[in-house]
Design a protein around this motif. Structure first.
Motif, PDB file in Angstrom:
ATOM      1  N   HIS A 134       0.019   3.940   2.275  1.00 17.19           N
ATOM      2  CA  HIS A 134       0.754   3.437   3.434  1.00 17.19           C
ATOM      3  C   HIS A 134       2.295   4.262   4.125  1.00 17.19           C
ATOM      4  O   HIS A 134       2.867   4.096   5.047  1.00 17.19           O
ATOM      5  CB  HIS A 134      -0.451   2.408   4.318  1.00 17.19           C
ATOM      6  CG  HIS A 134       0.486   2.242   5.645  1.00 17.19           C
ATOM      7  ND1 HIS A 134       1.214   1.333   5.889  1.00 17.19           N
ATOM      8  CD2 HIS A 134      -0.910   1.567   6.388  1.00 17.19           C
ATOM      9  CE1 HIS A 134       1.328   1.914   7.743  1.00 17.19           C
ATOM     10  NE2 HIS A 134      -0.149   1.113   7.825  1.00 17.19           N
ATOM     11  N   ASN A 174       1.339  -1.432   0.216  1.00 20.73           N
ATOM     12  CA  ASN A 174       0.031  -0.559   0.305  1.00 20.73           C
ATOM     13  C   ASN A 174       0.714   1.254   0.458  1.00 20.73           C
ATOM     14  O   ASN A 174       1.478   1.785   0.833  1.00 20.73           O
ATOM     15  CB  ASN A 174      -1.293   0.149   1.109  1.00 20.73           C
ATOM     16  CG  ASN A 174      -1.954   1.107   1.791  1.00 20.73           C
ATOM     17  OD1 ASN A 174      -1.556   2.180   0.400  1.00 20.73           O
ATOM     18  ND2 ASN A 174      -2.670   1.394   2.150  1.00 20.73           N
ATOM     19  N   SER A 202      -1.188  -1.889   7.947  1.00 20.34           N
ATOM     20  CA  SER A 202      -1.024  -1.985   6.202  1.00 20.34           C
ATOM     21  C   SER A 202      -1.850  -2.681   5.801  1.00 20.34           C
ATOM     22  O   SER A 202      -1.065  -3.974   5.709  1.00 20.34           O
ATOM     23  CB  SER A 202       1.103  -2.161   6.489  1.00 20.34           C
ATOM     24  OG  SER A 202       1.505  -2.189   5.421  1.00 20.34           O
ATOM     25  N   THR A 260       4.261   7.378   4.016  1.00 21.34           N
ATOM     26  CA  THR A 260       3.508   8.539   4.817  1.00 21.34           C
ATOM     27  C   THR A 260       4.498   8.125   6.314  1.00 21.34           C
ATOM     28  O   THR A 260       4.212   8.730   7.364  1.00 21.34           O
ATOM     29  CB  THR A 260       2.058   8.173   5.344  1.00 21.34           C
ATOM     30  OG1 THR A 260       1.761   7.100   5.634  1.00 21.34           O
ATOM     31  CG2 THR A 260       1.933   9.010   4.249  1.00 21.34           C
ATOM     32  N   ILE A 261       4.724   6.544   6.521  1.00 21.02           N
ATOM     33  CA  ILE A 261       6.198   6.823   7.642  1.00 21.02           C
ATOM     34  C   ILE A 261       7.020   7.442   7.093  1.00 21.02           C
ATOM     35  O   ILE A 261       7.160   7.624   8.416  1.00 21.02           O
ATOM     36  CB  ILE A 261       5.852   4.539   7.515  1.00 21.02           C
ATOM     37  CG1 ILE A 261       4.378   4.056   7.934  1.00 21.02           C
ATOM     38  CG2 ILE A 261       6.712   4.317   8.892  1.00 21.02           C
ATOM     39  CD1 ILE A 261       4.660   2.809   7.750  1.00 21.02           C
ATOM     40  N   HIS A 319      -0.024   7.853  13.328  1.00 15.07           N
ATOM     41  CA  HIS A 319      -0.317   6.745  11.898  1.00 15.07           C
ATOM     42  C   HIS A 319      -1.238   5.885  12.017  1.00 15.07           C
ATOM     43  O   HIS A 319      -2.275   5.493  11.265  1.00 15.07           O
ATOM     44  CB  HIS A 319       0.820   6.470  11.847  1.00 15.07           C
ATOM     45  CG  HIS A 319       1.193   6.345  10.294  1.00 15.07           C
ATOM     46  ND1 HIS A 319       1.348   5.286   9.356  1.00 15.07           N
ATOM     47  CD2 HIS A 319       1.698   6.810   9.175  1.00 15.07           C
ATOM     48  CE1 HIS A 319       1.592   5.299   8.063  1.00 15.07           C
ATOM     49  NE2 HIS A 319       1.751   6.500   8.011  1.00 15.07           N
ATOM     50  N   PHE A 325      -4.443   6.332   9.507  1.00 15.70           N
ATOM     51  CA  PHE A 325      -3.937   5.254   7.903  1.00 15.70           C
ATOM     52  C   PHE A 325      -4.002   3.361   8.385  1.00 15.70           C
ATOM     53  O   PHE A 325      -4.652   3.397   7.202  1.00 15.70           O
ATOM     54  CB  PHE A 325      -2.870   5.176   6.956  1.00 15.70           C
ATOM     55  CG  PHE A 325      -2.704   6.550   6.743  1.00 15.70           C
ATOM     56  CD1 PHE A 325      -2.566   7.447   5.733  1.00 15.70           C
ATOM     57  CD2 PHE A 325      -1.897   7.244   7.429  1.00 15.70           C
ATOM     58  CE1 PHE A 325      -2.763   7.930   5.577  1.00 15.70           C
ATOM     59  CE2 PHE A 325      -1.476   9.474   7.249  1.00 15.70           C
ATOM     60  CZ  PHE A 325      -1.303   9.074   5.948  1.00 15.70           C
ATOM     61  N   ASP A 336       6.768  -2.542   8.256  1.00 13.76           N
ATOM     62  CA  ASP A 336       5.895  -2.405   8.500  1.00 13.76           C
ATOM     63  C   ASP A 336       4.782  -3.597   7.592  1.00 13.76           C
ATOM     64  O   ASP A 336       3.810  -4.556   7.868  1.00 13.76           O
ATOM     65  CB  ASP A 336       5.663  -0.724   8.495  1.00 13.76           C
ATOM     66  CG  ASP A 336       3.761  -1.112   8.903  1.00 13.76           C
ATOM     67  OD1 ASP A 336       3.629  -1.257  10.511  1.00 13.76           O
ATOM     68  OD2 ASP A 336       2.923  -0.858   8.311  1.00 13.76           O
ATOM     69  N   SER A 337       5.406  -3.165   6.189  1.00 15.91           N
ATOM     70  CA  SER A 337       5.029  -3.694   5.089  1.00 15.91           C
ATOM     71  C   SER A 337       4.598  -5.544   4.763  1.00 15.91           C
ATOM     72  O   SER A 337       4.302  -5.967   4.414  1.00 15.91           O
ATOM     73  CB  SER A 337       5.738  -3.031   3.997  1.00 15.91           C
ATOM     74  OG  SER A 337       6.936  -3.454   3.663  1.00 15.91           O
ATOM     75  N   SER A 378       3.081  -6.699   8.859  1.00 19.23           N
ATOM     76  CA  SER A 378       1.600  -6.214   8.721  1.00 19.23           C
ATOM     77  C   SER A 378       1.042  -6.165  10.532  1.00 19.23           C
ATOM     78  O   SER A 378      -0.397  -6.638  10.077  1.00 19.23           O
ATOM     79  CB  SER A 378       1.144  -6.177   7.602  1.00 19.23           C
ATOM     80  OG  SER A 378       1.636  -5.792   6.319  1.00 19.23           O
TER      81      SER A 378
END
Length: 428
Positions: free
Chosen positions: A11, A8, A428, A14-15, A421, A425, A227-228, A231
Motif C-alpha cells: 500500500h 502495509n 492503509s 504504490t502511493i 488507489h 488497495f 496516510d500510513s 489511515s
C-alpha cells in the motif's frame, strides 16, 4: 517502531508510483488543454448565454461559456488576440513608430519595384479608362497620339511612384497600425500562436511532462507517510487534490520562473523558456516576418484596412498631377474639346484605377520574401533585447489568467487518483 512494523508496504510503495503516474498524466493532458483544439468545439445550450452573465467571473472565462456553449478551446489559441496585443506592446512597438519601421523597409527599393512591375500595365490602364470615359475621343485620336499619351504616363512613372511612397512614409503613422494588424491576424489564425510555442518550446514542454512524474513521485512520499500514520479513507483523495494542484503549479513554474538566474539551496534555477530567449526570439521573429507583418499584408492593410479610404484618397491625389501632364502641350485643347468636367472625370478615373495597381507589387512573393528578411532581423534583435521579465510576460500572457483551469484540472485528476488507489488497495 510500532508504526514502522505495522506498515502495509505494498500500500505504502504504490502511493508514490500512483502520484507519479497521475503527475505525468496531469502535465501531459495539461499540454493538450493548452493547445487543442485550435477552434472552439462544443454544443450550444439554450439559455446558456443569458445564464453566463450572472455566473462567477472565473466560470465566464471558460471557453465558450459567454457564447452560450459548453465545450473547449485550447487556452493559448483562445487568448491569441491578447497575446498579439501584448507582443506588440512589449516587442514590436520597440521597433519604433510605424514611420521608422516603414523606413527600415527601404521605400526607395519598394518604389523601384513598383515602377518595374507597374510600367507594363500602363497601356492597358489608360486604354481601359479612356474607352470607358470617352470612347469616341479615344477612338478618333491617331494611334501615334494615343501612344504618346501612354509614353508620357510611363515616363513620369518613377517620379509619380516616388511621390506615392514618400506620401505613404509621411502619413504612415495615420495609415498603418501594426497593433491592429497583429491582433487581427492572431485572432483569425490562432494556430500561429500555437506554432510560436511549439516551434521553439517543444523540448521544454516535453521536459515539463517528464517532470510531472518526478514531482508527483516526490510529493507522493510524504502523502504515503501521512496516510500510513492516520489511515483515514478520505486522506488519499484530499491529498491527491493537493498533489495534483501542486504538480501543475510546479510545471508552470519550471517553464517560466524565475526570469533571472537564481541560486536556491546551492542550485542554479532559471525558467526553461528563458534559458533560450535568443533562440525563441529567432523563431518568433521568423513567424512574425513570414506570416504576420509581411509586405503583402502591409499593402492589404493600407488599401483595405480600417483606414483604407484615406490611403486611396491620398494616393489618388498624388497621381492626379501625372495625368494632367500626360496630355502634354495639347492639355488645354483636350480640356476644351471634352469639357473641363469630363476632363477632370477622366483624370480622376485614371488616378483611382491606378491606386490599387500601384500597391499590387507588394504581393510579389519574391520581393516580399526579401523584405521579410529585414523584418525578421528587426524583430529578432528587439526580442533578444527584451528584459527577461518582459519576455516572460509576452509569452505567458496568453495563458496566465487561465492557469487556474490547469490547476483545477490537476486537482480533479489528483482526486480521481486518490479514489482509484482506494478502490484497488483499500485503506492503509
Amino acid at each position: 517502531m510500532d508504526w514502522f512494523a505495522d506498515i502495509n508496504w505494498l500500500h505504502f510503495a504504490t502511493i508514490p508510483i500512483f502520484t507519479g503516474i497521475i503527475g505525468w498524466l496531469i502535465n501531459w493532458s495539461g499540454l493538450i488543454m493548452l493547445f487543442s483544439p485550435v477552434r472552439f468545439r462544443g454544443i450550444k445550450i439554450p439559455g446558456m448565454r443569458e445564464l453566463a452573465t450572472v455566473l462567477p467571473r472565473k466560470i465566464q472565462e471558460v471557453p465558450g461559456v459567454l457564447q452560450g456553449g459548453i465545450g473547449w478551446q485550447g487556452i493559448i489559441p483562445a487568448r491569441a488576440a491578447k497575446m498579439g496585443s501584448i507582443a506588440v506592446d512589449k516587442a514590436i512597438a520597440k521597433l519604433g513608430t510605424p514611420g521608422e519601421f516603414y523606413q527600415q523597409l527601404e521605400p526607395d527599393q519598394i518604389a523601384e519595384h513598383i515602377v518595374t512591375v507597374f510600367r507594363p500595365e500602363i497601356p492597358e490602364l489608360v486604354d481601359e479608362v479612356m474607352r470607358r470615359e470617352h470612347p469616341r475621343l479615344w477612338r478618333d485620336l491617331p494611334r501615334p497620339v494615343r501612344e504618346a499619351v501612354v509614353e508620357r504616363v510611363q515616363a513620369q512613372l518613377p517620379t509619380v511612384v516616388g511621390r506615392v511612397t514618400t506620401e505613404i512614409g509621411i502619413h504612415i503613422d495615420q495609415l498603418l497600425d501594426p497593433k491592429i494588424m497583429v491582433i487581427d491576424h492572431f485572432q483569425n489564425n490562432p494556430s500561429l500562436v500555437v506554432r510560436i510555442f511549439r516551434d521553439f518550446g517543444q523540448r521544454e514542454l516535453n521536459l515539463m511532462v517528464t517532470f510531472g512524474f518526478v514531482f508527483g513521485f516526490l510529493l507522493g512520499v510524504p502523502v504515503a507517510v501521512v496516510d500510513s500514520i492516520f489511515s483515514q479513507w478520505w486522506l488519499l483523495p484530499i491529498l491527491g487534490v493537493i498533489v495534483g494542484w501542486t504538480t501543475n503549479a510546479l510545471g508552470m513554474w519550471l517553464i517560466f520562473e524565475p526570469p533571472e538566474p537564481r541560486t536556491i539551496l546551492g542550485i542554479k534555477v532559471h525558467g526553461l523558456f528563458l534559458r533560450r530567449q535568443d533562440e525563441a526570439a529567432e523563431v518568433y521573429a521568423r513567424i512574425i516576418a513570414e506570416d504576420v507583418i509581411t509586405l503583402e499584408r502591409i499593402g492589404d492593410f493600407l488599401l483595405d484596412g480600417p483606414r483604407g479610404d484615406r490611403t486611396r484618397q491620398m494616393l489618388a491625389t498624388a497621381l492626379r498631377p501625372a495625368i494632367d501632364k500626360a496630355a502634354g502641350p495639347a492639355r488645354g485643347a483636350v480640356r476644351v474639346a471634352v469639357g473641363p468636367n469630363r476632363f477632370d472625370t477622366i483624370r480622376d478615373s485614371v488616378a483611382r484605377e491606378a491606386v490599387g495597381r500601384t500597391l499590387t507589387p507588394f504581393k510579389d512573393p519574391v520581393f516580399s520574401a526579401r523584405q521579410a528578411e529585414k523584418i525578421r532581423v528587426l524583430v529578432a534583435r528587439r526580442t533578444k533585447e527584451l528584459p527577461p521579465r518582459d519576455f516572460v510576460e509576452m509569452m505567458r500572457a496568453a495563458i496566465k489568467e487561465d492557469e487556474w483551469m490547469l490547476y483545477a484540472h490537476g486537482a480533479i485528476m489528483g482526486l480521481a487518483g486518490g479514489f482509484l488507489h482506494l478502490a484497488i488497495f483499500g485503506v492503509s
